[in-house]
Design an enzyme around this catalytic site. Structure first.
Site, short mmCIF file in Angstrom:
data_model
loop_
_atom_site.label_atom_id
_atom_site.label_comp_id
_atom_site.label_asym_id
_atom_site.label_seq_id
_atom_site.Cartn_x
_atom_site.Cartn_y
_atom_site.Cartn_z
N ASP A 36 -24.30 -8.70 -19.58
CA ASP A 36 -24.41 -9.60 -18.43
C ASP A 36 -25.01 -8.77 -17.29
O ASP A 36 -24.35 -7.90 -16.73
CB ASP A 36 -23.01 -10.13 -18.07
CG ASP A 36 -23.04 -11.12 -16.93
OD1 ASP A 36 -23.97 -11.06 -16.10
OD2 ASP A 36 -22.10 -11.95 -16.84
N ARG A 46 -35.11 -31.91 -23.06
CA ARG A 46 -34.03 -31.00 -23.46
C ARG A 46 -34.60 -29.90 -24.34
O ARG A 46 -34.24 -28.74 -24.23
CB ARG A 46 -32.91 -31.77 -24.20
CG ARG A 46 -31.93 -30.84 -24.87
CD ARG A 46 -30.57 -31.44 -25.22
NE ARG A 46 -30.58 -32.81 -25.66
CZ ARG A 46 -31.02 -33.24 -26.84
NH1 ARG A 46 -31.51 -32.41 -27.74
NH2 ARG A 46 -31.00 -34.53 -27.13
N LYS A 73 -27.03 -16.04 -8.66
CA LYS A 73 -26.78 -14.92 -7.75
C LYS A 73 -28.11 -14.34 -7.25
O LYS A 73 -28.85 -15.04 -6.61
CB LYS A 73 -25.91 -13.89 -8.48
CG LYS A 73 -24.72 -14.52 -9.25
CD LYS A 73 -23.70 -15.19 -8.37
CE LYS A 73 -22.70 -16.06 -9.12
NZ LYS A 73 -21.96 -15.41 -10.20
C1 PLP Z 1 -21.20 -15.89 -11.38
C2 PLP Z 1 -21.18 -15.07 -12.61
C3 PLP Z 1 -21.18 -15.67 -13.88
C4 PLP Z 1 -21.12 -17.18 -14.07
O1 PLP Z 1 -22.31 -17.79 -13.67
P1 PLP Z 1 -22.39 -19.29 -13.09
O2 PLP Z 1 -23.82 -19.41 -12.71
O3 PLP Z 1 -21.45 -19.36 -11.93
O4 PLP Z 1 -21.97 -20.19 -14.18
C5 PLP Z 1 -21.23 -14.86 -14.99
N1 PLP Z 1 -21.25 -13.52 -14.87
C6 PLP Z 1 -21.23 -12.90 -13.67
C7 PLP Z 1 -21.25 -11.42 -13.61
C8 PLP Z 1 -21.20 -13.66 -12.51
O5 PLP Z 1 -21.17 -13.04 -11.32
#
Ligand code: PLP
Length: 386
Positions: free
Chosen positions: A174, A50, A199
């Site tokens: 993000d 961890r 993604k």
């Molecule tokens: C999918 C997504 C998230 C969340 O991520 P997970 O891997 O599904 O927990 C956060 N921000 C954006 C812009 C996303 O497309």
């Protein structure tokens, strides 16, 4: 700073890219929970997975190098990464979020952090004056997405970071939609970058993962402490998958972007299409700002059909492009934001920020563009209400 002058090389050789002990050209999957110690207090760099794991560490070094940050951290999902970053806040603090923020981020603030008296407010990060007016005494952080999902709204990251820093806010970006291949928010003034690596970074729709990269040692110590304390770490096998995915990020993104550009132009010129949202189109309101901070318009496109087209029929008529949540994989995916990715945002707020029930989001894959366009064209034709 990267050890390499060019990101396409850093993607493959950056961070810790091989195994010093055996010469293996890939980092081994250290599938272990704990590590033998040579004596009391005599660790060989690792004590418990961890806290630290060599496979995860290789990935963390790689993403830090790609984003040009001080340190990287890998989490079990994008939401786990965002949760860890928001755990820097205290009761009474408020977070500003850009109006098209990811639905899950909105839900996390509205329904989880809310329990701990951390509040949020939607702010228009595309308008410097309105944005600065939203900063009150209790605001301690801002979360920006650019382009922001699903309307692909572009925020001037440097401008918003500068305003935020005047008021001592933590600037969190993000960067899921762009990846460091197209945009590096830390070089534009952000303090922390977060990713849903599920993604484009993973790129093959086969791993759920999150990453955070911080700009300095102080934040690195804080996030390392939170990561180890809250425990939402990325397992070794998933870390390996992500390193593997990142190696082809440049090749994939070039093809993704080229396909997206052609799909956006096809949609823009199609008589059935009412609106196209894609910052790579010169006609898009975000084009100029996006061009100054990112390599290009990215991959994600949203669009609306005219009223005499039935979107349920459109989705059901697609033969190649799959209807699914998520994005960023090699395969083309579509989704319906108002009932899928953004359903956790209350209807009145959805309407207010422009997420209509007619909105369709397309994540253009890397299939042959002719097949993608054919599929879009035939599904649009099928969906016309005669
Ligand atoms: C999918 C997504 C998230 C969340 O991520 P997970 O891997 O599904 O927990 C956060 N921000 C954006 C812009 C996303 O497309």
């Amino acid at each position: 700073m990267s050890q390499f002058a060019h990101i396409n090389t850093a993607l493959i050789h950056g961070g810790i890219s091989n195994d010093a002990r055996t010469g293996a050209v890939n980092v081994p999957i250290y599938q272990t929970s704990t590590y033998q110690q040579d004596g009391l207090g005599k660790m060989r760099g690792y004590e418990y997975s961890r806290t630290g794991n060599p496979t995860r560490e290789a990935l963390e070094a790689l993403i830090a190098e790609l984003e040009e940050g001080y340190a990287g951290f890998a989490f079990a999902s994008g939401m786990a990464a965002i949760t860890a970053v928001l755990s820097l806040l205290h009761a009474g603090d408020k977070v500003l979020i850009s109006s098209n923020v990811y639905g899950g981020t909105f839900r996390l603030l509205a329904q989880v952090f809310d329990h701990f008296s951390i509040s949020y407010e939607i702010a228009d990060t595309t308008d410097a004056v309105k944005y600065e007016a939203a900063i009150s005494e209790d605001v301690k952080a801002v979360i920006i997405e650019s382009p922001a999902n699903p309307l692909m709204t572009v925020t001037d990251i440097r401008l918003i970071a500068d305003i935020s820093h005047k008021h001592d806010l933590l600037v969190i970006v993000d960067n899921t939609f762009m990846t460091p291949y197209l945009q590096k928010p830390l070089t534009l003034g952000a303090d922390i970058v977060v990713h849903s690596a599920t993604k484009y970074l993973g790129g093959h729709s086969d791993v759920v993962a999150g990453l955070a990269v911080v700009k300095d040692e102080k934040l690195a110590k804080q996030i390392a402490f939170i990561q180890n304390s809250t425990g939402g770490v990325l397992p070794p096998f998933d870390s390996f998958l992500l390193i593997r995915g990142i190696k082809t990020l440049g090749a994939r993104m070039d093809r993704h972007v080229s396909n997206a550009r052609q799909a956006a132009e096809f949609l823009q010129n199609h008589p059935a299409v009412k609106n196209v949202y894609y910052p790579g189109l010169t006609t898009d309101p975000g084009f100029a700002v996006n061009q100054q901070q990112a390599k290009n318009g990215g991959v994600m496109i949203s669009f609306e059909l005219h009223e005499n087209y039935n979107i349920e029929t459109f989705f059901e008529s697609l033969k190649l492009i799959m209807l699914a949540e998520s994005l960023g994989g090699v395969e083309s995916l579509v989704c319906h934001p108002s009932t899928m990715t953004h359903a956790s945002i209350p209807e009145d707020i959805r309407k207010q920020v422009g997420i209509t029930d007619g909105l369709i989001r397309l994540s253009t894959g890397i299939e042959d563009i002719r097949d993608i366009l054919d599929d879009l064209g035939q599904a649009i034709e099928q969906s016309e209400v005669k």
